[in-house]
Design a protein around this motif. Sequence first.
Motif, PDB file in Angstrom:
ATOM      1  N   ASP A 127     -45.086  19.822 -40.962  1.00 54.03           N
ATOM      2  CA  ASP A 127     -43.796  19.933 -40.275  1.00 54.03           C
ATOM      3  C   ASP A 127     -43.957  20.068 -38.763  1.00 54.03           C
ATOM      4  OD1 ASP A 127     -42.530  19.769 -42.726  1.00 54.03           O
ATOM      5  OD2 ASP A 127     -41.996  21.897 -42.824  1.00 54.03           O
ATOM      6  N   LEU A 128     -45.022  20.746 -38.330  1.00 54.44           N
ATOM      7  CA  LEU A 128     -45.244  20.978 -36.902  1.00 54.44           C
ATOM      8  C   LEU A 128     -46.162  19.935 -36.270  1.00 54.44           C
ATOM      9  CD1 LEU A 128     -45.690  24.859 -36.866  1.00 54.44           C
ATOM     10  CD2 LEU A 128     -43.622  23.535 -36.420  1.00 54.44           C
ATOM     11  N   ASP A 129     -46.659  19.003 -37.093  1.00 53.34           N
ATOM     12  CA  ASP A 129     -47.563  17.957 -36.637  1.00 53.34           C
ATOM     13  C   ASP A 129     -48.837  18.548 -36.012  1.00 53.34           C
ATOM     14  OD1 ASP A 129     -48.340  15.301 -36.391  1.00 53.34           O
ATOM     15  OD2 ASP A 129     -47.510  15.124 -34.365  1.00 53.34           O
ATOM     16  N   ILE A 130     -49.426  19.488 -36.759  1.00 53.41           N
ATOM     17  CA  ILE A 130     -50.681  20.100 -36.344  1.00 53.41           C
ATOM     18  C   ILE A 130     -51.644  20.065 -37.526  1.00 53.41           C
ATOM     19  CG2 ILE A 130     -49.668  21.616 -34.595  1.00 53.41           C
ATOM     20  CD1 ILE A 130     -49.801  23.886 -36.663  1.00 53.41           C
ATOM     21  N   HIS A 131     -52.876  20.457 -37.308  1.00 49.99           N
ATOM     22  CA  HIS A 131     -53.883  20.463 -38.374  1.00 49.99           C
ATOM     23  C   HIS A 131     -53.726  21.725 -39.220  1.00 49.99           C
ATOM     24  CE1 HIS A 131     -57.764  20.245 -40.369  1.00 49.99           C
ATOM     25  NE2 HIS A 131     -57.755  18.953 -40.038  1.00 49.99           N
ATOM     26  N   PRO A 132     -53.878  21.625 -40.537  1.00 52.30           N
ATOM     27  CA  PRO A 132     -53.769  22.801 -41.404  1.00 52.30           C
ATOM     28  C   PRO A 132     -54.737  23.931 -41.042  1.00 52.30           C
ATOM     29  CG  PRO A 132     -53.706  20.818 -42.732  1.00 52.30           C
ATOM     30  CD  PRO A 132     -54.038  20.393 -41.326  1.00 52.30           C
ATOM     31  N   THR A 133     -55.878  23.580 -40.456  1.00 54.70           N
ATOM     32  CA  THR A 133     -56.833  24.607 -40.038  1.00 54.70           C
ATOM     33  C   THR A 133     -56.232  25.503 -38.959  1.00 54.70           C
ATOM     34  OG1 THR A 133     -58.660  23.119 -40.550  1.00 54.70           O
ATOM     35  CG2 THR A 133     -59.160  24.995 -39.122  1.00 54.70           C
ATOM     36  N   THR A 134     -55.384  24.934 -38.136  1.00 55.76           N
ATOM     37  CA  THR A 134     -54.717  25.718 -37.100  1.00 55.76           C
ATOM     38  C   THR A 134     -53.864  26.806 -37.734  1.00 55.76           C
ATOM     39  OG1 THR A 134     -54.684  23.796 -35.642  1.00 55.76           O
ATOM     40  CG2 THR A 134     -53.169  25.594 -35.106  1.00 55.76           C
ATOM     41  N   VAL A 135     -53.109  26.442 -38.760  1.00 59.89           N
ATOM     42  CA  VAL A 135     -52.282  27.427 -39.468  1.00 59.89           C
ATOM     43  C   VAL A 135     -53.177  28.483 -40.105  1.00 59.89           C
ATOM     44  CG1 VAL A 135     -50.589  27.789 -41.303  1.00 59.89           C
ATOM     45  CG2 VAL A 135     -50.445  25.736 -39.879  1.00 59.89           C
ATOM     46  N   ALA A 136     -54.264  28.064 -40.710  1.00 61.16           N
ATOM     47  CA  ALA A 136     -55.204  29.015 -41.319  1.00 61.16           C
ATOM     48  C   ALA A 136     -55.758  29.980 -40.268  1.00 61.16           C
ATOM     49  CB  ALA A 136     -56.338  28.264 -42.011  1.00 61.16           C
ATOM     50  N   ASN A 137     -56.055  29.467 -39.085  1.00 55.93           N
ATOM     51  CA  ASN A 137     -56.543  30.329 -38.003  1.00 55.93           C
ATOM     52  C   ASN A 137     -55.492  31.361 -37.599  1.00 55.93           C
ATOM     53  OD1 ASN A 137     -59.024  29.046 -37.887  1.00 55.93           O
ATOM     54  ND2 ASN A 137     -58.405  27.655 -36.244  1.00 55.93           N
ATOM     55  N   TRP A 138     -54.232  30.936 -37.541  1.00 57.43           N
ATOM     56  CA  TRP A 138     -53.154  31.876 -37.206  1.00 57.43           C
ATOM     57  C   TRP A 138     -53.073  32.980 -38.261  1.00 57.43           C
ATOM     58  CZ3 TRP A 138     -48.987  27.572 -36.411  1.00 57.43           C
ATOM     59  CH2 TRP A 138     -49.226  26.912 -35.199  1.00 57.43           C
ATOM     60  N   LEU A 139     -53.150  32.583 -39.521  1.00 54.02           N
ATOM     61  CA  LEU A 139     -53.057  33.561 -40.606  1.00 54.02           C
ATOM     62  C   LEU A 139     -54.275  34.482 -40.649  1.00 54.02           C
ATOM     63  CD1 LEU A 139     -51.530  31.247 -43.346  1.00 54.02           C
ATOM     64  CD2 LEU A 139     -50.374  33.104 -42.117  1.00 54.02           C
ATOM     65  N   ALA A 140     -55.370  34.037 -40.053  1.00 50.20           N
ATOM     66  CA  ALA A 140     -56.580  34.857 -39.984  1.00 50.20           C
ATOM     67  C   ALA A 140     -56.573  35.792 -38.774  1.00 50.20           C
ATOM     68  CB  ALA A 140     -57.814  33.959 -39.943  1.00 50.20           C
ATOM     69  N   GLY A 141     -55.553  35.671 -37.921  1.00 57.61           N
ATOM     70  CA  GLY A 141     -55.439  36.604 -36.809  1.00 57.61           C
ATOM     71  C   GLY A 141     -55.375  36.009 -35.420  1.00 57.61           C
TER      72      GLY A 141
END
Length: 121
Positions: free
Chosen positions: A24-38
């Motif tokens: 939805d945000l046109d970014i890589h899923p790893t970026t979201v994972a990094n956010w969720l990791a802190g």
Amino acid sequence: MNFAQQLSKLMDSRALTNYQLAKDLDIHPTTVANWLAGKTPRKKTLAILSDYFGVSVDYLLGNEEAPAAYEDDDELNEMLEDVRRNPELRAMFSITKKATPEQVRQYIKVIKALRGGDDDE
């Protein structure tokens, strides 16, 4: 709560996966994972997330307790998610990732009418 906890809470409330949010945000899923990791995103990205979820940046960062006005209304959220996930409805309303409570109420009326339900509120 910190940013990662707030993001996780918002994603859970909308049944969003890392992949779906990233898409939805046109970014890589790893970026979201990094956010969720802190990891905290940049200011520009925080503004995009704020708009996407319909909450303030302060709420995302854990500085505010109250999210957007319609967050507590389960029926409105459920109907809005129906609109967001249905390509035909999304095209019909041309909605973005953020809608006001009044817009959601109008969507509900139209959806109920299309489904043959009662559109009175």
